[in-house]
Design an enzyme around this catalytic site. Structure first.
Site, PDB file in Angstrom:
ATOM      1  N   GLY A  32       0.808  -1.217   0.000  1.00 42.73           N
ATOM      2  CA  GLY A  32       0.000   0.000   0.000  1.00 42.73           C
ATOM      3  C   GLY A  32       0.843   1.270   0.000  1.00 42.73           C
ATOM      4  N   THR A  57       2.080   3.181  -2.542  1.00 44.93           N
ATOM      5  CA  THR A  57       1.625   4.224  -3.461  1.00 44.93           C
ATOM      6  C   THR A  57       0.382   4.917  -2.909  1.00 44.93           C
ATOM      7  OG1 THR A  57       2.314   2.658  -5.159  1.00 44.93           O
ATOM      8  CG2 THR A  57       1.116   4.613  -5.903  1.00 44.93           C
ATOM      9  N   TRP A  58      -0.478   4.126  -2.343  1.00 45.69           N
ATOM     10  CA  TRP A  58      -1.701   4.643  -1.717  1.00 45.69           C
ATOM     11  C   TRP A  58      -1.338   5.659  -0.636  1.00 45.69           C
ATOM     12  CZ3 TRP A  58      -5.655   0.723   0.839  1.00 45.69           C
ATOM     13  CH2 TRP A  58      -6.875   1.352   1.020  1.00 45.69           C
ATOM     14  N   HIS A 114      11.646   0.942   0.790  1.00 42.85           N
ATOM     15  CA  HIS A 114      11.396  -0.464   1.132  1.00 42.85           C
ATOM     16  C   HIS A 114      12.487  -1.007   2.052  1.00 42.85           C
ATOM     17  CE1 HIS A 114       8.009  -0.517  -1.466  1.00 42.85           C
ATOM     18  NE2 HIS A 114       8.662  -0.541  -2.585  1.00 42.85           N
ATOM     19  N   SER A 118      -0.024  -9.732  -5.550  1.00 45.06           N
ATOM     20  CA  SER A 118       0.147  -8.380  -6.081  1.00 45.06           C
ATOM     21  C   SER A 118       1.539  -8.215  -6.703  1.00 45.06           C
ATOM     22  CB  SER A 118      -0.049  -7.373  -4.937  1.00 45.06           C
ATOM     23  OG  SER A 118       0.109  -6.061  -5.392  1.00 45.06           O
ATOM     24  N   TYR A 130      -2.952  -2.618   5.651  1.00 42.25           N
ATOM     25  CA  TYR A 130      -3.654  -2.365   4.381  1.00 42.25           C
ATOM     26  C   TYR A 130      -5.136  -2.671   4.548  1.00 42.25           C
ATOM     27  CZ  TYR A 130      -4.983  -3.022  -0.540  1.00 42.25           C
ATOM     28  OH  TYR A 130      -5.604  -2.954  -1.764  1.00 42.25           O
TER      29      TYR A 130
HETATM   30  P1  A3P Z   1      -3.174  -5.219  -5.765  1.00 44.25           P
HETATM   31  O1  A3P Z   1      -2.099  -5.609  -6.726  1.00 44.25           O
HETATM   32  O2  A3P Z   1      -3.569  -6.334  -4.836  1.00 44.25           O
HETATM   33  O3  A3P Z   1      -4.361  -4.624  -6.448  1.00 44.25           O
HETATM   34  P2  A3P Z   1       2.402  -0.747  -3.483  1.00 44.25           P
HETATM   35  O4  A3P Z   1       2.010   0.648  -3.768  1.00 44.25           O
HETATM   36  O5  A3P Z   1       2.997  -0.937  -2.126  1.00 44.25           O
HETATM   37  O6  A3P Z   1       3.204  -1.309  -4.576  1.00 44.25           O
HETATM   38  O7  A3P Z   1       1.044  -1.607  -3.397  1.00 44.25           O
HETATM   39  C1  A3P Z   1       0.280  -1.863  -4.528  1.00 44.25           C
HETATM   40  C2  A3P Z   1      -1.055  -2.443  -4.096  1.00 44.25           C
HETATM   41  O8  A3P Z   1      -1.831  -1.423  -3.444  1.00 44.25           O
HETATM   42  C3  A3P Z   1      -1.863  -2.934  -5.300  1.00 44.25           C
HETATM   43  O9  A3P Z   1      -2.589  -4.084  -4.817  1.00 44.25           O
HETATM   44  C4  A3P Z   1      -2.773  -1.740  -5.534  1.00 44.25           C
HETATM   45  O10 A3P Z   1      -3.920  -2.039  -6.294  1.00 44.25           O
HETATM   46  C5  A3P Z   1      -3.098  -1.340  -4.099  1.00 44.25           C
HETATM   47  N1  A3P Z   1      -3.612   0.043  -4.018  1.00 44.25           N
HETATM   48  C6  A3P Z   1      -3.072   1.175  -4.505  1.00 44.25           C
HETATM   49  N2  A3P Z   1      -3.885   2.209  -4.285  1.00 44.25           N
HETATM   50  C7  A3P Z   1      -4.983   1.732  -3.662  1.00 44.25           C
HETATM   51  C8  A3P Z   1      -6.211   2.328  -3.191  1.00 44.25           C
HETATM   52  N3  A3P Z   1      -6.493   3.604  -3.349  1.00 44.25           N
HETATM   53  N4  A3P Z   1      -7.099   1.508  -2.588  1.00 44.25           N
HETATM   54  C9  A3P Z   1      -6.859   0.180  -2.420  1.00 44.25           C
HETATM   55  N5  A3P Z   1      -5.718  -0.434  -2.855  1.00 44.25           N
HETATM   56  C10 A3P Z   1      -4.806   0.339  -3.473  1.00 44.25           C
END
Ligand code: A3P
Length: 295
Positions: free
Chosen positions: A46, A48-49, A99, A124, A179
């Site tokens: 999560g 990027t979120w 990371h 993922s 998450y």
């Molecule tokens: P999935 O591949 O299971 O969909 P990171 O940013 O650490 O690489 O994580 C990526 C994961 O966070 C992906 O999971 C992505 O879809 C999910 N993600 C990113 N933004 C999100 C949001 N606004 N709500 C829910 N999941 C989110």
């Protein structure tokens, strides 16, 4: 000749070219300011979120970036992307993605650490690499988990990474999140993050940051969250086709692994959990660990 990897060995070789020696040195020499916020996660938890949440909060919803990595730099990649880690940011506090595990991470600032069910992380991670570093479908999810995530439980792999951060939960400079809790309560999560970074007084920014951190909103602005910056700058160095791409947004679900993971890989991940986090902390599975610091 450029091509995507068709074996895990090739994948590891290509992956090792992503960060140069100078880049690694530059990152290791980074000294954060005391009020800097490091979004410190294992990949796919999560990150990027949270970059979008923090940037939205500190700027009142700024979207004037081509890719979120420009606004919230990734410490380990900064040098190879031509970014200056000492620069001011578009808002305050400065925020970075990393990371690193606890032993590696720069000390002396504030940290937001997110954990996620390792089975969903595995799925993922696999899909993130399948089509970018890996030729689509050439390596199975089972092989990816076994040979990439589990075979060598080095300090940066999922379980040691979680263990390295765990002792710091409860410390005032750390915000620990799951998450799954972020999914269950995004407004509550954004409010907690706002309080942690000292922006709780700005109700309008909290509301807007929450709206702009929804999965649908981020999907709608997908190119801002697709790692194209890194692909453009590093594909050639990694021997990948220039147009090889991925996205940091995919499904955004919890429990996704249940439909796609083989019984053998489930069992393998359960065994690794028991051998690492289970033995060290006494939590039999991810749900127990999550419950241990539920908000
Ligand atoms: P999935 O591949 O299971 O969909 P990171 O940013 O650490 O690489 O994580 C990526 C994961 O966070 C992906 O999971 C992505 O879809 C999910 N993600 C990113 N933004 C999100 C949001 N606004 N709500 C829910 N999941 C989110």
């Amino acid at each position: 000749m450029t091509s995507r990897a068709t074996t895990i060995l090739e994948y590891k070789q290509k992956g090792s070219l992503m960060i140069t020696a100078q880049g690694a040195q530059y990152a290791a020499a980074f000294h954060p300011r005391p009020d800097d916020v490091l979004i410190a996660t294992y990949p796919k938890a999560g990150t990027t979120w949270m970059q979008q949440i923090v940037h939205g909060l500190r700027t009142g919803g700024d979207l004037d970036f081509d890719e979120i990595t420009e606004a919230v730099p990734w410490i380990e990649m900064a040098y190879d992307l031509g970014q200056d880690l000492t620069a001011d940011h578009a808002g305050t506090p400065r925020a970075f993605k990393t990371h690193y595990n606890w032993a590696e991470v720069p000390k002396g600032c504030r940290y937001i650490h997110i954990i996620r069910d390792p089975k969903d992380v595995a799925v993922s991670f696999y899909h993130f690499m399948d089509g970018w570093f890996l030729a689509p479908g050439s390596v199975s999810l089972d092989a990816f988990v076994k040979e990439k995530m589990v075979e060598n439980l080095h300090a940066g792999s999922y379980w040691p990474h979680v263990l390295s951060w765990w002792p710091h939960r409860g410390n005032s400079d750390f915000l620990f999140l799951c998450y799954e809790d972020m999914k269950a309560d995004l407004p509550g999560t954004v409010a907690r993050v706002a309080e942690f970074i000292g922006l709780e007084a700005n109700a309008a920014a909290i509301k807007l940051a929450t709206r702009q951190a929804s999965f649908d909103f981020m999907m709608h602005h997908g190119t801002k969250f697709d790692d194209h910056l890194i692909a453009e700058k590093r594909n050639a160095a990694c021997g990948l086709p220039l147009d090889a791409r991925s996205s940091k947004l995919r499904l955004g679900k919890t429990g996704d692994h249940k439909d796609v993971m083989s019984k053998a890989t489930h069992a393998l991940l359960d065994r690794i959990w028991q051998k690492t986090i289970g033995e060290a902390l006494g939590y039999a599975n991810y749900q127990e660990l999550r419950s241990a610091f539920a908000p």
